[in-house]
Design a protein around this motif. Structure first.
Motif, PDB file in Angstrom:
ATOM      1  N   SER A  81      33.710  40.263  43.407  1.00  0.00           N
ATOM      2  CA  SER A  81      34.041  41.659  43.140  1.00  0.00           C
ATOM      3  C   SER A  81      33.206  42.187  41.970  1.00  0.00           C
ATOM      4  O   SER A  81      33.012  41.480  40.969  1.00  0.00           O
ATOM      5  N   GLU A  83      34.283  44.147  39.902  1.00  0.00           N
ATOM      6  CA  GLU A  83      35.223  44.325  38.791  1.00  0.00           C
ATOM      7  C   GLU A  83      35.286  43.119  37.866  1.00  0.00           C
ATOM      8  O   GLU A  83      35.915  43.181  36.809  1.00  0.00           O
ATOM      9  N   ARG A  94      37.466  38.120  39.650  1.00  0.00           N
ATOM     10  CA  ARG A  94      38.021  38.542  40.941  1.00  0.00           C
ATOM     11  C   ARG A  94      37.018  38.211  42.048  1.00  0.00           C
ATOM     12  O   ARG A  94      35.842  38.556  41.973  1.00  0.00           O
ATOM     13  N   LEU A 106      42.549  37.064  48.234  1.00  0.00           N
ATOM     14  CA  LEU A 106      42.004  37.791  47.090  1.00  0.00           C
ATOM     15  C   LEU A 106      42.544  37.143  45.820  1.00  0.00           C
ATOM     16  O   LEU A 106      43.755  37.102  45.600  1.00  0.00           O
ATOM     17  N   THR A 108      42.600  36.873  41.604  1.00  0.00           N
ATOM     18  CA  THR A 108      42.376  37.578  40.343  1.00  0.00           C
ATOM     19  C   THR A 108      42.910  36.713  39.207  1.00  0.00           C
ATOM     20  O   THR A 108      44.053  36.259  39.263  1.00  0.00           O
ATOM     21  N   PHE A 132      32.635  42.498  49.243  1.00  0.00           N
ATOM     22  CA  PHE A 132      33.296  43.597  48.531  1.00  0.00           C
ATOM     23  C   PHE A 132      32.460  44.864  48.624  1.00  0.00           C
ATOM     24  O   PHE A 132      31.227  44.808  48.618  1.00  0.00           O
ATOM     25  N   GLY A 137      34.580  48.023  44.063  1.00  0.00           N
ATOM     26  CA  GLY A 137      35.269  46.799  44.456  1.00  0.00           C
ATOM     27  C   GLY A 137      36.694  47.005  44.933  1.00  0.00           C
ATOM     28  O   GLY A 137      37.513  46.104  44.833  1.00  0.00           O
ATOM     29  N   ILE A 140      37.416  45.383  50.829  1.00  0.00           N
ATOM     30  CA  ILE A 140      36.771  44.152  51.298  1.00  0.00           C
ATOM     31  C   ILE A 140      36.558  44.294  52.799  1.00  0.00           C
ATOM     32  O   ILE A 140      37.460  44.748  53.510  1.00  0.00           O
ATOM     33  N   LEU A 154      42.920  46.404  48.179  1.00  0.00           N
ATOM     34  CA  LEU A 154      43.286  45.340  47.237  1.00  0.00           C
ATOM     35  C   LEU A 154      44.767  44.995  47.269  1.00  0.00           C
ATOM     36  O   LEU A 154      45.179  43.994  46.671  1.00  0.00           O
TER      37      LEU A 154
END
Length: 326
Positions: A81, A83, A94, A106, A108, A132, A137, A140, A154
């Motif tokens: 990602s 991010e 991420r 996913l 994080t 992504f 981001g 996906i 997300l």
């Protein structure tokens, strides 16, 4: 005379298990080191890499493991990602994975005590690739043998599903226009979709099968490349729906195609893992023959460094890195 293009790996890093997939982050995470993730049978390892080409104090390669994520099932694909940040607190790692159980996950983490995983279910067959949306981001995209390309948010919800005519093998997002997705199908067709209208706006035809992997050159988006059967093929999407150039690459079927992020004329292909003469080949559009042949038997995965002409593949308890001198 020995072939000077055949080279051992420039650097290797030992791993605990067979590496099924490996991915450099294509995004600037605010760290001088490059982020790298690799997946095995049960886990994903996230770490940073520094190479002597970037830092004279590094002897060859310096890999620092940041976190090991227990995955519980074989990892087949990884996507980073934008991010992900390592330059401000809280840290954010991420990424998402595709696994043998047909689920997208996913992940994080703040590299401390907080780690969240969302499981996305919907695909009914093997997931071949995922990516992504590169600007923020927030989405996906994934492609599967179930003849679909699906887009997820997300929160783990499927927001769009494109019906394909054969298994989806690769998906790429335009680096600036987040409404454009490229989807490659095993039957030899690559289509570009408008995410808003959900219609194909352009298609490319490889003229042969099976197409196993395709990539959009994100530093020059008129270029698309793929491996089909034993060959690599290149399109200029402004000129023709048929390949501009095609060359034999691998004795057995080719498996992966990836453009370099450091040089728009440089790309790599791999043969099938486990096959005899299943090599890594690095090609340059200005040269009729590969500019480098990796001498190690190919494992799985293929990824390019964000700024260096350096690529990595996975193997049995090792990561293999090749630096290309261009």
């Amino acid at each position: 005379m020995p072939d000077e293009t055949v080279r051992s790996a420039s650097y290797t890093v030992s791993c605990e298990d067979y590496v099924h997939v490996v991915e450099f982050s294509p995004f600037d995470c605010g760290s001088p080191a490059s982020l790298l993730a690799y997946g095995g049978n049960q886990y994903v390892v996230v770490g940073t890499c520094r190479f002597k080409e970037e830092d004279t104090e590094v002897e060859d390669v310096e890999f620092t493991s940041l976190q090991v994520f227990l995955h519980g099932v074989r990892v087949d694909a990884i996507a980073w990602s934008p991010e992900t940040r390592l330059d401000k607190l809280p840290l954010v790692i991420r990424f998402c994975t595709a696994a043998a159980d047909r689920k997208v996950r996913l992940w994080t983490s703040d590299l401390q005590n907080n780690c969240d995983v969302k499981v996305m279910e919907g695909h009914t067959s093997y997931i071949n690739h995922l990516v992504f949306e590169p600007a923020e981001g927030k989405q996906i995209a994934s492609v599967s043998d179930d003849h679909t390309c699906r887009v997820w948010n997300l929160d783990g919800n499927e927001t769009i599903s494109f019906r394909l005519r054969s298994p989806g093998v690769s998906v790429c997002w335009h680096p600036e226009d987040i409404c454009k997705l490229m989807v490659a199908e095993k039957k030899g067709t690559i289509r570009f979709y408008d995410r808003v209208t959900q219609h194909a706006i352009l298609s490319l035809d490889s003229g042969q099968v099976p197409l196993m992997s395709a990539d959009w050159c994100l530093t020059n988006t008129i270029k698309v490349g793929a491996v089909v059967a034993n060959d690599w093929v290149i399109w200029d999407i402004t000129r023709s729906s048929y390949p501009l150039e095609k060359r034999p690459a691998h004795v057995d079927k080719a498996r992966h195609f990836r453009w370099s992020r450091a040089n728009e004329n440089l790309f790599a292909t791999t043969g099938y893992p486990g096959k005899i003469n299943s090599q890594l080949l690095v090609h340059h559009l200005g040269h009729p023959q590969p500019v480098m042949i990796g001498s190690a038997s190919v494992g799985a995965g293929l990824s390019w460094h964000r700024t260096l002409p350096l690529c990595v593949i996975g193997g049995d308890r090792k990561l293999f890195f090749w630096m290309t001198e261009m």
